[in-house]
Design a protein around this motif. Structure first.
Motif, PDB file in Angstrom:
ATOM      1  N   LYS A  45      35.700  26.003  36.355  1.00 54.87           N
ATOM      2  CA  LYS A  45      35.654  26.111  34.903  1.00 54.87           C
ATOM      3  C   LYS A  45      35.781  27.580  34.516  1.00 54.87           C
ATOM      4  CE  LYS A  45      32.576  22.193  34.123  1.00 54.87           C
ATOM      5  NZ  LYS A  45      31.243  21.784  33.688  1.00 54.87           N
ATOM      6  N   LYS A  46      36.706  27.875  33.627  1.00 55.84           N
ATOM      7  CA  LYS A  46      36.944  29.259  33.236  1.00 55.84           C
ATOM      8  C   LYS A  46      35.771  29.840  32.446  1.00 55.84           C
ATOM      9  CE  LYS A  46      40.477  32.379  31.709  1.00 55.84           C
ATOM     10  NZ  LYS A  46      41.879  32.607  31.770  1.00 55.84           N
ATOM     11  N   SER A  47      35.013  28.997  31.752  1.00 52.67           N
ATOM     12  CA  SER A  47      33.945  29.482  30.873  1.00 52.67           C
ATOM     13  C   SER A  47      32.860  30.248  31.629  1.00 52.67           C
ATOM     14  CB  SER A  47      33.323  28.314  30.122  1.00 52.67           C
ATOM     15  OG  SER A  47      32.759  27.402  31.037  1.00 52.67           O
ATOM     16  N   THR A  48      32.730  30.047  32.936  1.00 53.63           N
ATOM     17  CA  THR A  48      31.688  30.723  33.701  1.00 53.63           C
ATOM     18  C   THR A  48      32.125  32.102  34.190  1.00 53.63           C
ATOM     19  OG1 THR A  48      32.401  29.737  35.788  1.00 53.63           O
ATOM     20  CG2 THR A  48      30.757  28.514  34.505  1.00 53.63           C
ATOM     21  N   LEU A  49      33.379  32.483  33.972  1.00 54.24           N
ATOM     22  CA  LEU A  49      33.884  33.753  34.495  1.00 54.24           C
ATOM     23  C   LEU A  49      33.619  34.916  33.550  1.00 54.24           C
ATOM     24  CD1 LEU A  49      37.445  32.849  35.836  1.00 54.24           C
ATOM     25  CD2 LEU A  49      35.332  33.076  37.133  1.00 54.24           C
ATOM     26  N   LEU A  50      33.255  36.064  34.138  1.00 54.62           N
ATOM     27  CA  LEU A  50      33.287  37.305  33.367  1.00 54.62           C
ATOM     28  C   LEU A  50      34.746  37.627  33.068  1.00 54.62           C
ATOM     29  CD1 LEU A  50      30.861  39.815  35.140  1.00 54.62           C
ATOM     30  CD2 LEU A  50      30.468  38.544  33.038  1.00 54.62           C
ATOM     31  N   GLU A  51      34.964  38.482  32.093  1.00 55.33           N
ATOM     32  CA  GLU A  51      36.330  38.893  31.772  1.00 55.33           C
ATOM     33  C   GLU A  51      36.987  39.516  33.009  1.00 55.33           C
ATOM     34  OE1 GLU A  51      36.625  41.240  28.193  1.00 55.33           O
ATOM     35  OE2 GLU A  51      34.995  40.096  27.279  1.00 55.33           O
ATOM     36  N   ASP A  52      38.307  39.315  33.102  1.00 53.03           N
ATOM     37  CA  ASP A  52      39.061  39.753  34.276  1.00 53.03           C
ATOM     38  C   ASP A  52      38.812  41.222  34.616  1.00 53.03           C
ATOM     39  OD1 ASP A  52      40.124  37.210  34.261  1.00 53.03           O
ATOM     40  OD2 ASP A  52      42.075  37.816  33.456  1.00 53.03           O
ATOM     41  N   HIS A  53      38.865  42.105  33.611  1.00 53.27           N
ATOM     42  CA  HIS A  53      38.768  43.540  33.910  1.00 53.27           C
ATOM     43  C   HIS A  53      37.400  43.914  34.475  1.00 53.27           C
ATOM     44  CE1 HIS A  53      37.166  43.516  29.759  1.00 53.27           C
ATOM     45  NE2 HIS A  53      36.527  44.609  30.116  1.00 53.27           N
ATOM     46  N   HIS A  54      36.343  43.187  34.091  1.00 54.27           N
ATOM     47  CA  HIS A  54      35.014  43.474  34.649  1.00 54.27           C
ATOM     48  C   HIS A  54      34.950  43.087  36.128  1.00 54.27           C
ATOM     49  CE1 HIS A  54      33.115  44.788  31.002  1.00 54.27           C
ATOM     50  NE2 HIS A  54      33.339  43.648  30.374  1.00 54.27           N
ATOM     51  N   ARG A  55      35.510  41.927  36.473  1.00 54.51           N
ATOM     52  CA  ARG A  55      35.483  41.493  37.867  1.00 54.51           C
ATOM     53  C   ARG A  55      36.342  42.400  38.739  1.00 54.51           C
ATOM     54  NH1 ARG A  55      37.761  36.831  38.374  1.00 54.51           N
ATOM     55  NH2 ARG A  55      38.566  36.689  36.262  1.00 54.51           N
ATOM     56  N   LEU A  56      37.462  42.849  38.204  1.00 50.24           N
ATOM     57  CA  LEU A  56      38.318  43.782  38.943  1.00 50.24           C
ATOM     58  C   LEU A  56      37.598  45.116  39.146  1.00 50.24           C
ATOM     59  CD1 LEU A  56      41.142  44.306  40.190  1.00 50.24           C
ATOM     60  CD2 LEU A  56      41.817  45.216  37.950  1.00 50.24           C
ATOM     61  N   GLU A  57      36.950  45.609  38.113  1.00 42.17           N
ATOM     62  CA  GLU A  57      36.215  46.872  38.218  1.00 42.17           C
ATOM     63  C   GLU A  57      35.124  46.780  39.280  1.00 42.17           C
ATOM     64  OE1 GLU A  57      34.921  50.767  37.721  1.00 42.17           O
ATOM     65  OE2 GLU A  57      36.805  49.808  37.118  1.00 42.17           O
ATOM     66  N   MET A  58      34.405  45.661  39.316  1.00 44.50           N
ATOM     67  CA  MET A  58      33.364  45.496  40.338  1.00 44.50           C
ATOM     68  C   MET A  58      33.974  45.472  41.736  1.00 44.50           C
ATOM     69  SD  MET A  58      30.437  43.003  38.681  1.00 44.50           S
ATOM     70  CE  MET A  58      31.515  41.684  38.139  1.00 44.50           C
ATOM     71  N   ALA A  59      35.160  44.868  41.884  1.00 45.54           N
ATOM     72  CA  ALA A  59      35.832  44.841  43.188  1.00 45.54           C
ATOM     73  C   ALA A  59      36.210  46.260  43.624  1.00 45.54           C
ATOM     74  CB  ALA A  59      37.054  43.935  43.143  1.00 45.54           C
ATOM     75  N   PHE A  60      36.668  47.079  42.676  1.00 44.32           N
ATOM     76  CA  PHE A  60      36.983  48.477  43.008  1.00 44.32           C
ATOM     77  C   PHE A  60      35.726  49.242  43.383  1.00 44.32           C
ATOM     78  CE2 PHE A  60      41.168  47.887  40.963  1.00 44.32           C
ATOM     79  CZ  PHE A  60      41.958  48.533  41.899  1.00 44.32           C
ATOM     80  N   LEU A  61      34.640  49.048  42.629  1.00 48.21           N
ATOM     81  CA  LEU A  61      33.380  49.725  42.944  1.00 48.21           C
ATOM     82  C   LEU A  61      32.875  49.332  44.328  1.00 48.21           C
ATOM     83  CD1 LEU A  61      31.534  49.340  39.506  1.00 48.21           C
ATOM     84  CD2 LEU A  61      32.397  51.478  40.513  1.00 48.21           C
ATOM     85  N   ALA A  62      33.026  48.060  44.674  1.00 54.64           N
ATOM     86  CA  ALA A  62      32.512  47.559  45.951  1.00 54.64           C
ATOM     87  C   ALA A  62      33.304  48.063  47.147  1.00 54.64           C
ATOM     88  CB  ALA A  62      32.521  46.026  45.939  1.00 54.64           C
ATOM     89  N   THR A  63      34.588  48.333  46.963  1.00 51.73           N
ATOM     90  CA  THR A  63      35.456  48.657  48.108  1.00 51.73           C
ATOM     91  C   THR A  63      35.872  50.118  48.178  1.00 51.73           C
ATOM     92  OG1 THR A  63      37.415  48.033  46.826  1.00 51.73           O
ATOM     93  CG2 THR A  63      36.404  46.315  48.190  1.00 51.73           C
ATOM     94  N   GLU A  64      35.381  50.956  47.284  1.00 56.26           N
ATOM     95  CA  GLU A  64      35.891  52.323  47.213  1.00 56.26           C
ATOM     96  C   GLU A  64      35.688  53.121  48.502  1.00 56.26           C
ATOM     97  OE1 GLU A  64      34.073  53.991  43.749  1.00 56.26           O
ATOM     98  OE2 GLU A  64      32.115  54.218  44.701  1.00 56.26           O
TER      99      GLU A  64
END
Length: 193
Positions: A45-64
């Motif tokens: 269900k899409k309604s449970t997702l954070l906005e795309d840019h927030h999830r992408l930003e967290m992925a960058f923070l996690a893998t830097e």
């Protein structure tokens, strides 16, 4: 270059994702692992997702600090809902010298036959499978397929759903998240309600 594609909504990305991605980068013949942040999984269900840019930003923070792990927003620019087979075609056209493989848990392998054009995926791409607890491989054809590599990776039973629910319930789950991801979630009050 051999690139493993690790698809996920990463809502949020957690240490389990990093353990699997890094294991694949370090203990297989893959040169890099790209974390493909998906805008919408057709099975969720899409309604449970954070906005795309927030999830992408967290992925960058996690893998830097991981040289061989690369988040990508490649699916953000593809028609939605998107299917893995379309992403693979797009990536192969964009990066013709790369060899793309999929990374998935045994639970996803069990449902591979439900994926759009899964036969095309299996014909053209290797699949690296990591173990999950209490998952049986039901399809004999997939067990013996020469394009499927079962990797003896750590068994991780952390889920993004558990993390979201725990944050909502006011639990301290900091050890399950990279420090900068936790700070980003806490600062933005994500998953609180």
């Amino acid at each position: 270059m051999k690139v493993g594609l690790y698809f996920g909504t990463f809502n949020p990305i957690h240490t389990g994702h990093l353990i699997i991605a890094n294991h694949m980068a370090e203990f297989t013949n893959l040169d890099q692992v790209w974390l493909v942040v998906t805008p919408h999984n057709p099975f969720k269900k899409k309604s449970t997702l954070l906005e795309d840019h927030h999830r992408l930003e967290m992925a960058f923070l996690a893998t830097e600090s991981f040289d061989r792990l690369k988040p990508t927003d490649i699916e953000f620019r593809l028609p939605q809902p998107n299917y893995t087979v379309n992403t693979l075609v797009h990536l192969q056209e964009k990066f013709p010298t790369h060899e793309f493989s999929l990374i998935m848990g045994e639970d996803n392998l069990n449902s591979l036959h439900k994926w759009k054009n899964y036969e095309v995926i299996l014909q053209n791409h290797d699949i690296y499978v990591y173990p999950r607890i209490n998952t049986e491989i039901a399809n004999e054809e997939l067990i013996n397929n020469p394009k499927i590599y079962r990797i003896d990776a750590p068994v991780i039973e952390i889920s993004s759903t558990f993390i979201r629910n725990s944050i909502k319930d006011g639990k301290d789950i900091r050890p399950l998240l990279p420090q900068k991801v936790w700070e980003y979630i806490d600062h933005n009050l994500f998953y609180k309600k």
